[in-house]
Design a protein around this motif. Sequence first.
Motif, short mmCIF file in Angstrom:
data_model
loop_
_atom_site.label_atom_id
_atom_site.label_comp_id
_atom_site.label_asym_id
_atom_site.label_seq_id
_atom_site.Cartn_x
_atom_site.Cartn_y
_atom_site.Cartn_z
N ALA A 86 1.03 -0.92 0.69
CA ALA A 86 -0.02 -0.04 -0.25
C ALA A 86 1.06 1.50 -0.27
O ALA A 86 0.53 2.39 -0.78
CB ALA A 86 -0.93 -0.55 1.21
N LYS A 87 1.87 0.90 0.62
CA LYS A 87 2.39 2.27 0.86
C LYS A 87 3.78 2.44 -0.78
O LYS A 87 3.04 3.91 -1.41
CB LYS A 87 3.94 2.06 1.81
CG LYS A 87 4.62 3.33 1.83
CD LYS A 87 6.51 3.40 2.70
CE LYS A 87 6.07 3.20 4.35
NZ LYS A 87 7.40 3.82 4.77
N ILE A 88 3.89 1.54 -1.43
CA ILE A 88 4.42 1.79 -2.70
C ILE A 88 3.67 1.95 -4.09
O ILE A 88 3.46 3.22 -4.50
CB ILE A 88 5.24 0.88 -3.07
CG1 ILE A 88 6.30 -0.13 -1.95
CG2 ILE A 88 5.71 0.24 -4.64
CD1 ILE A 88 7.03 -1.62 -2.37
N CYS A 89 2.05 1.68 -2.91
CA CYS A 89 1.49 2.66 -4.31
C CYS A 89 0.52 3.92 -4.50
O CYS A 89 0.81 3.99 -5.23
CB CYS A 89 -0.19 1.12 -4.05
SG CYS A 89 -1.78 1.61 -4.93
N GLU A 90 1.29 4.05 -2.79
CA GLU A 90 0.56 5.72 -2.82
C GLU A 90 1.79 6.15 -3.12
O GLU A 90 2.12 7.46 -3.95
CB GLU A 90 0.67 5.56 -1.61
CG GLU A 90 -0.15 6.97 -0.71
CD GLU A 90 -0.45 7.03 0.42
OE1 GLU A 90 0.12 6.10 1.36
OE2 GLU A 90 -0.94 8.19 0.73
N LEU A 91 3.23 5.82 -3.37
CA LEU A 91 3.96 6.09 -3.89
C LEU A 91 4.36 7.10 -5.56
O LEU A 91 4.88 7.52 -5.85
CB LEU A 91 5.55 5.18 -3.47
CG LEU A 91 5.92 5.60 -1.88
CD1 LEU A 91 7.15 4.81 -1.68
CD2 LEU A 91 6.50 7.88 -1.50
N GLU A 92 3.80 5.25 -5.82
CA GLU A 92 3.58 5.61 -7.55
C GLU A 92 2.48 6.71 -7.83
O GLU A 92 2.07 6.23 -8.68
CB GLU A 92 3.44 4.39 -7.94
CG GLU A 92 4.88 3.53 -8.03
CD GLU A 92 5.86 3.88 -9.23
OE1 GLU A 92 5.24 5.03 -9.64
OE2 GLU A 92 7.33 3.29 -9.16
N GLY A 93 1.19 6.51 -6.73
CA GLY A 93 0.27 7.34 -7.21
C GLY A 93 -0.43 5.79 -8.12
O GLY A 93 -1.49 6.42 -8.64
N GLY A 94 -0.77 4.47 -7.87
CA GLY A 94 -1.60 4.42 -8.76
C GLY A 94 -3.20 3.98 -7.39
O GLY A 94 -2.50 4.20 -6.55
N VAL A 95 -3.76 3.07 -7.33
CA VAL A 95 -4.76 2.05 -7.20
C VAL A 95 -5.00 0.88 -6.36
O VAL A 95 -5.59 1.16 -5.92
CB VAL A 95 -5.97 1.86 -7.94
CG1 VAL A 95 -6.27 3.21 -8.61
CG2 VAL A 95 -6.37 1.47 -9.40
N ALA A 96 -3.57 0.44 -6.93
CA ALA A 96 -3.64 -1.07 -5.91
C ALA A 96 -2.37 -1.76 -6.08
O ALA A 96 -2.07 -1.55 -7.32
CB ALA A 96 -4.56 -2.46 -7.20
N ALA A 97 -1.36 -2.80 -5.05
CA ALA A 97 -0.21 -3.34 -5.63
C ALA A 97 -0.28 -4.25 -5.39
O ALA A 97 -1.12 -4.73 -4.20
CB ALA A 97 0.52 -2.40 -5.23
N MET A 98 0.83 -4.91 -5.30
CA MET A 98 0.94 -7.26 -4.29
C MET A 98 2.87 -6.32 -4.46
O MET A 98 2.91 -6.17 -4.97
CB MET A 98 0.90 -7.49 -5.37
CG MET A 98 1.12 -8.04 -6.31
SD MET A 98 -0.37 -8.74 -7.63
CE MET A 98 0.80 -10.18 -7.19
N LEU A 99 2.65 -7.01 -3.54
CA LEU A 99 4.13 -7.72 -3.30
C LEU A 99 5.01 -8.97 -4.12
O LEU A 99 3.63 -10.17 -4.50
CB LEU A 99 5.30 -7.46 -1.91
CG LEU A 99 5.06 -6.15 -1.02
CD1 LEU A 99 5.46 -6.10 0.41
CD2 LEU A 99 5.25 -5.40 -2.44
N THR A 100 5.66 -9.07 -4.72
CA THR A 100 5.89 -10.77 -4.36
C THR A 100 7.39 -10.76 -4.13
O THR A 100 8.10 -10.19 -3.91
CB THR A 100 6.49 -10.50 -6.26
OG1 THR A 100 7.55 -9.24 -6.87
CG2 THR A 100 5.07 -10.21 -6.79
N SER A 101 8.47 -11.88 -4.36
CA SER A 101 8.88 -12.43 -3.85
C SER A 101 10.38 -11.54 -4.58
O SER A 101 11.03 -12.19 -3.55
CB SER A 101 9.80 -14.14 -3.51
OG SER A 101 9.17 -14.61 -5.41
N SER A 102 10.39 -11.45 -5.33
CA SER A 102 11.36 -10.91 -6.51
C SER A 102 11.02 -10.52 -7.14
O SER A 102 9.97 -10.16 -7.61
CB SER A 102 12.48 -12.02 -6.76
OG SER A 102 11.40 -12.62 -7.40
#
Length: 428
Positions: A66-82
């Motif tokens: 959610a922090k990375i989503c806000e930094l990019e100005g997106g609406v949804a985000a997910m983390l992955t293992s790499s």
Amino acid sequence: MKKSLETICVQGGWKPKSGEARVLPIYQSTTFKYDTSEHMGQLFALEASGYFYSRLQNPTCDTVAAKICELEGGVAAMLTSSGQAANFFAIFNIAGAGDHIVTSAALYGGTSNLFVVTMKRMGIDFTLVDPDATDDELARAFKPNTKAVFAESLSNPSLVVLDIEKFARQAHEHGVPLIVDNTFPTPVNCRPFEFGADIVTHSTTKYMDGHATQVGGAIVDSGNFDWALYPDKFPELTSPDASYQGVVYTERFGKGAYITKAVVQLMRDLGASPAPMNAFLLNVGLETLHLRMPKHCANALQVAQYLESRSDVSWVNYPGLESSRYRALASKYMPNGTSGVVVFGLKGGRDGVEAFINRLAFISIVTHVADARTSVLHPASHTHRQLSEAQLAEAGVPSDLIRLSVGIEDAADIIADLEQAFQVGQPG
Ligand code: PLP
């Protein structure tokens, strides 16, 4: 309240309620408990949101996403293992056997391997284009089965600054999204969504972490690409998913369709899930990203100028230099700086390169980049070793290229270490 990037770096994501931990908790749990069987059933039917198994989602990881989503100005985000998993998922979420992707040829070696070797074996075809190609040349790369355009905003290690608007224009004219790997500049220096990119990916292993403590990736959706306009191109998003009782992602999840599908389908089946501990470490790194990036850039510019002044250096590429062919694009897309990565060549060719990097003292030889500590790598011998001379040239990675990842130490000390390594005859 609209927050600045600096505030999001520090405060984004975790918002503790009264009495909760001030620091993001690590939910070190594979599983989550429910009071009724019906409630658990609703989660599996995607009718209720909630956590049930950390292969799919975990609260610590989601908070950092959610922090990375806000930094990019997106609406949804997910983390992955790499970062590799992020780029794989970003494409595999909308393309399969028989499909085609247009990609910039200026890519990280691991990404080019993923595309032209591994994903090709899965039946996905890639056309590599020169990132500096004209609109007409780019247009010729598209085919009826093209599903996306992919490029790095600042390529590793060739430091090509992407003309994001040109790539976005071509992608949209052909009814497909532009996916941009924004690893090197990070959202502190480049915001691809503002120039028309639709999806952004990251290797969070790099500057976002900044301390070389975890390997991770992220995918962010701008929410701007309308999948439902192209049901024939993206049937997996716009028609019923048999593995979820016929859910239609675009209908049920709207702007969250792309990330929801990637989480509930790809993460479920392929399981490249991040560890909560890694997400925690990444979050600590993100809290200082806005402080580190300007220092990386200021140090890198000084180092690049020093290298350019040396007669034993044959060429230097740093987009912040007056001499860089990407200076104009960098001023447009990355006005506050590009990154801490500088690439250069030595007179004396490949043999001279190995001797030079062996003589460096605190600048260490590591398979890494974008770390607080200055480091060095010779891609033709290391990360890009699998590529032929012709492929190296196509990727913009000449065999004499030295990649210096300038850290946040004192610039004068970094230059002094380089200076002593240029003195032939020093002990290795
Ligand atoms: N994208 C870019 C631009 C990279 O530089 C890298 C790694 O160096 C990756 C993706 C892959 O990321 P990871 O090493 O986290 O899998």
